[in-house]
Design a protein around this motif. Structure first.
Motif, mmCIF file in Angstrom:
data_model
loop_
_atom_site.group_PDB
_atom_site.id
_atom_site.type_symbol
_atom_site.label_atom_id
_atom_site.label_comp_id
_atom_site.label_asym_id
_atom_site.label_seq_id
_atom_site.Cartn_x
_atom_site.Cartn_y
_atom_site.Cartn_z
ATOM 1 N N LEU A 61 -14.282 -48.246 36.935
ATOM 2 C CA LEU A 61 -14.711 -46.858 37.030
ATOM 3 C C LEU A 61 -14.735 -46.256 35.629
ATOM 4 C CD1 LEU A 61 -12.702 -45.717 40.165
ATOM 5 C CD2 LEU A 61 -15.079 -46.468 40.040
ATOM 6 N N TRP A 62 -15.760 -45.476 35.371
ATOM 7 C CA TRP A 62 -16.018 -44.937 34.038
ATOM 8 C C TRP A 62 -15.867 -43.424 34.052
ATOM 9 C CZ3 TRP A 62 -17.132 -48.784 30.503
ATOM 10 C CH2 TRP A 62 -17.393 -50.037 31.053
ATOM 11 N N SER A 63 -15.167 -42.883 33.066
ATOM 12 C CA SER A 63 -14.909 -41.453 32.970
ATOM 13 C C SER A 63 -16.206 -40.682 32.711
ATOM 14 C CB SER A 63 -13.923 -41.187 31.838
ATOM 15 O OG SER A 63 -13.868 -39.817 31.525
ATOM 16 N N VAL A 64 -16.496 -39.727 33.567
ATOM 17 C CA VAL A 64 -17.687 -38.890 33.408
ATOM 18 C C VAL A 64 -17.596 -38.115 32.094
ATOM 19 C CG1 VAL A 64 -18.938 -36.902 34.348
ATOM 20 C CG2 VAL A 64 -18.149 -38.716 35.874
ATOM 21 N N GLU A 65 -16.410 -37.646 31.767
ATOM 22 C CA GLU A 65 -16.211 -36.881 30.539
ATOM 23 C C GLU A 65 -16.550 -37.720 29.300
ATOM 24 O OE1 GLU A 65 -12.748 -34.149 28.487
ATOM 25 O OE2 GLU A 65 -12.152 -35.727 29.875
ATOM 26 N N LYS A 66 -16.077 -38.958 29.261
ATOM 27 C CA LYS A 66 -16.342 -39.828 28.109
ATOM 28 C C LYS A 66 -17.813 -40.231 28.038
ATOM 29 C CE LYS A 66 -11.666 -41.508 27.687
ATOM 30 N NZ LYS A 66 -10.752 -42.647 27.806
ATOM 31 N N VAL A 67 -18.429 -40.444 29.190
ATOM 32 C CA VAL A 67 -19.856 -40.770 29.213
ATOM 33 C C VAL A 67 -20.660 -39.589 28.661
ATOM 34 C CG1 VAL A 67 -21.833 -41.260 30.706
ATOM 35 C CG2 VAL A 67 -19.665 -42.445 31.087
ATOM 36 N N ALA A 68 -20.312 -38.371 29.075
ATOM 37 C CA ALA A 68 -21.015 -37.178 28.588
ATOM 38 C C ALA A 68 -20.866 -37.035 27.077
ATOM 39 C CB ALA A 68 -20.483 -35.932 29.287
ATOM 40 N N ILE A 69 -19.669 -37.282 26.559
ATOM 41 C CA ILE A 69 -19.439 -37.213 25.113
ATOM 42 C C ILE A 69 -20.298 -38.242 24.396
ATOM 43 C CG2 ILE A 69 -17.726 -37.635 23.299
ATOM 44 C CD1 ILE A 69 -15.630 -36.445 25.261
ATOM 45 N N ARG A 70 -20.355 -39.460 24.940
ATOM 46 C CA ARG A 70 -21.156 -40.528 24.325
ATOM 47 C C ARG A 70 -22.647 -40.203 24.339
ATOM 48 N NH1 ARG A 70 -21.435 -43.905 20.378
ATOM 49 N NH2 ARG A 70 -22.667 -45.722 20.873
ATOM 50 N N LEU A 71 -23.117 -39.636 25.437
ATOM 51 C CA LEU A 71 -24.530 -39.278 25.534
ATOM 52 C C LEU A 71 -24.913 -38.194 24.529
ATOM 53 C CD1 LEU A 71 -25.063 -39.302 29.385
ATOM 54 C CD2 LEU A 71 -26.006 -40.923 27.726
ATOM 55 N N ARG A 72 -23.936 -37.380 24.151
ATOM 56 C CA ARG A 72 -24.181 -36.336 23.148
ATOM 57 C C ARG A 72 -23.996 -36.847 21.726
ATOM 58 N NH1 ARG A 72 -21.077 -32.980 26.936
ATOM 59 N NH2 ARG A 72 -22.594 -31.777 28.081
ATOM 60 N N GLY A 73 -23.690 -38.137 21.576
ATOM 61 C CA GLY A 73 -23.553 -38.708 20.243
ATOM 62 C C GLY A 73 -22.126 -38.825 19.757
ATOM 63 N N GLY A 74 -21.161 -38.521 20.586
ATOM 64 C CA GLY A 74 -19.759 -38.620 20.193
ATOM 65 C C GLY A 74 -19.188 -39.994 20.460
ATOM 66 N N LEU A 75 -17.887 -40.123 20.274
ATOM 67 C CA LEU A 75 -17.091 -41.349 20.429
ATOM 68 C C LEU A 75 -17.381 -42.261 19.320
ATOM 69 C CD1 LEU A 75 -16.837 -42.312 24.195
ATOM 70 C CD2 LEU A 75 -15.048 -41.495 22.761
#
Length: 75
Positions: A61-75
């Motif tokens: 299971l993948w964190s929605v919060e972390k996926v959203a950050i990654r999609l915005r160019g973070g992480l």
């Protein structure tokens, strides 16, 4: 996680609704890759696109919060 659905990228918000975690298939769809690619990356590196999943039984299971950050160019 108190994530406002309006803060999420559109495709992710449509998929996640009010969930904190998404499945490997949903994760793959978000990044436009196959679920097998996600599983392979996890097996080789323990992550995919810099995001480490949580194992629940035999599922990743993948964190929605972390996926959203990654999609915005973070992480």
């Amino acid at each position: 996680m108190e994530q406002n659905i309006n803060d999420l990228p559109p495709k992710l918000s449509a998929m996640a609704w009010d969930k904190d975690w998404i499945t490997t298939g949903e994760f793959a769809s978000t990044f436009r890759i196959s679920p097998q690619t996600v599983r392979k990356n996890f097996c080789l590196t323990g992550e995919c696109y810099g995001i480490k999943p949580t194992k629940m039984g035999n599922k990743l299971l993948w964190s929605v919060e972390k996926v959203a950050i990654r999609l915005r160019g973070g992480l």
